[in-house]
Design an enzyme around this catalytic site. Structure first.
Site, mmCIF file in Angstrom:
data_model
loop_
_atom_site.group_PDB
_atom_site.id
_atom_site.type_symbol
_atom_site.label_atom_id
_atom_site.label_comp_id
_atom_site.label_asym_id
_atom_site.label_seq_id
_atom_site.Cartn_x
_atom_site.Cartn_y
_atom_site.Cartn_z
ATOM 1 N N ASP A 144 4.829 -29.131 56.986
ATOM 2 C CA ASP A 144 3.467 -29.114 57.513
ATOM 3 C C ASP A 144 2.444 -29.269 56.386
ATOM 4 O OD1 ASP A 144 1.620 -28.377 59.813
ATOM 5 O OD2 ASP A 144 1.117 -26.778 58.404
ATOM 6 N N GLU A 171 4.297 -34.251 56.642
ATOM 7 C CA GLU A 171 3.127 -34.519 57.467
ATOM 8 C C GLU A 171 1.948 -34.849 56.554
ATOM 9 O OE1 GLU A 171 0.245 -32.425 60.796
ATOM 10 O OE2 GLU A 171 0.835 -31.335 58.988
#
Length: 491
Positions: A202, A234
């Site tokens: 993330d 990400e």
């Protein structure tokens, strides 16, 4: 010495099922009953560390984004405890499926959570104090430290701000510090020790590339295969600064391809003949460096990609993404929602209840057509190119991957019959969208190839797909039956 471990043969596939915010017992059951037999290579699961447990608010109780606010690295979360997590990894491995964890390592919880907020395991914390890790004030980027703003990011093209200021008021870890890197790597290595095979990481844009490289360098090899863990980063799109664009990060692993997902939406809501031009799209990174998706939890709520709310467009887009040789394809399943901050179904304390496919949960990954296309993707994998892309009309297309597999897609309201070059050897094939191949025939429709061509009727808002491993009388694909043999693992 460590005890002998069963060596598990994992499915030879690049396809991932993203079972976002499913609890561990439900993921384990999905691996055993559906994902393993269908030939999926991996399952992606939600962040497993202890997160904040937010009180009821205007958003409703227990919003989904809680799990992106860690308060400790204990594996005690709204999805289950450490034992349930470990059992899930074992069950998935026994079914031939790798486990990729959504890793939240850029930050801890927010600096502005309501007083008295605790984690799901009861852990206390404050904005810059996480005694259960432990992290203290010196372990975070702070306004007036090396964050050049008052704390928030004001210029999303300024690399210093993006990597050292606070994303959405989340306490930003000081990843330049060796002690912080060691604690992050310790958490990831704990997961690897339980059998985790890789990570969807993330908010990687908010970590300096060299800091993240240093953390990755501390990670152990995976238990099941003895490989470096898979990494999908990400990197949210939209930056004009080349240093903050996804392709600048591929030295540390694959990247999520946001542009591909948005392009697929544009085609399926316009004209799918545009899919002939994917090689000319301005995508996030080259195919070899991409984790590909039709949607994910952020994007579906922002309305910039297709989601389950788009019905057959969404289903057909997933068939296409499994068929098209761009990146490592994924299929996303989560809970249905009407409020973008809505909690997944829970037991009243925030803990997520078992997945029941239907009204509250989407289970596209286990439908006949998607399972059939996973087998199609595995059969086509050796051929990385598309041949004979045929545009019958603006919303009917077909193409094949060498001599391995062919698909036709009809994104229109009426059936269409056309003749296609399939690339396949002459004979009868089972359509894997409508059924499966059996020892005696096909449970769905049959396609006959003659002279390398097939005349096929594509039903309205549907597809037909055939491949070399799905023929009447053929035995099931070998990826559907992983074998287990006992071996001693090194100490």
């Amino acid at each position: 010495p460590t005890p002998a471990r069963a060596a598990v043969v994992l499915n030879d596939s690049e396809v991932t099922a993203n079972l976002w915010e499913w609890n561990w017992n439900s993921v384990a059951a999905a691996c055993t009953d559906h994902l393993g037999p269908a030939g999926y290579g991996a399952v992606q699961v939600a962040p497993p560390q202890e997160s904040v447990k937010l009180p009821a608010s205007a958003d409703g109780a227990y919003p989904w984004y809680e799990v992106y606010q860690p308060v400790s690295y204990k594996l005690d979360s709204r999805f289950g405890n450490r034992q349930q997590f470990a059992a899930m990894v074992t069950a998935c491995h026994n079914a031939g499926v790798r486990v990729y964890v959504d890793a939240v390592v850029n930050h801890m919880a927010g600096t502005n959570n309501p007083a008295g907020t605790r984690g799901y395991a009861g852990t206390e914390f404050s904005g810059y104090s996480y005694p259960a890790v432990p992290y203290g004030a010196g372990d975070f980027h702070r306004p007036g430290d090396n964050c050049p703003t008052g704390g928030a990011i004001s210029d999303w093209n300024n690399e210093a701000q993006v990597t050292s200021c606070e994303l959405l008021s989340l306490s930003d870890l000081y990843t330049e510090k060796e002690a912080v890197r060691n604690k992050i790597a310790g958490y990831l290595n704990d997961l690897i020790g339980l059998g985790v095979d890789g990570f969807r990481v993330d908010a990687v844009k908010h970590i300096r590339k060299d800091d993240f490289a240093a953390i990755l360098g501390k990670l152990n090899n995976t238990v099941a295969e003895g490989r470096r863990p898979y990494v999908a980063q990400e990197i949210f799109d939209g930056a004009s600064n080349p240093a903050l664009q996804a392709r600048a990060y591929i030295g540390n692993g694959d990247v999520l391809d946001f542009a591909y997902a948005k392009g697929i939406r544009s085609a399926f809501q316009g004209s799918i003949s545009a899919l002939a031009n994917v090689p000319n799209w301005n995508l996030d990174a080259p195919s070899a460096n991409v984790f590909a998706m039709v949607t994910n939890h952020d994007l579906e709520r922002d309305g910039v990609v297709l989601s389950y709310k788009n019905g057959t467009d969404y289903v057909l887009a997933n068939y296409f993404a499994l068929a098209y040789p761009h990146g490592k394809p994924s299929v996303y399943d989560s809970f249905t929602w009407s409020n973008r901050n809505q909690s997944p179904p829970h037991d009243g304390t925030g803990r997520v209840t078992d997945t029941t496919c239907g009204a509250a949960w989407n289970c596209l990954s286990r439908t006949t057509g998607v399972k059939g296309m996973v087998g199609w993707a595995n059969a086509a994998r050796p051929v990385k190119t598309v041949s004979d892309f045929t545009t019958v009309n603006s919303n009917v297309i077909g193409f094949h991957r060498g001599d391995r597999a062919w698909i036709g897609v009809n994104d229109s309201g009426s059936a269409t019959t056309a003749t296609f070059v399939t690339g396949l050897a002459d004979g009868r094939y089972c359509d894997v969208i409508s059924g499966v191949a059996t020892g005696s025939g096909c449970t769905g429709s049959t396609v006959t190839v003659a002279g390398g061509r097939a005349t096929v009727t594509l039903p309205a808002n549907d597809a037909v797909a055939i491949h070399v491993n799905a023929r009447p009388g053929a035995s099931p694909s070998p990826t559907a039956t992983p074998t287990v043999s006992p071996t001693a693992s090194p100490t």
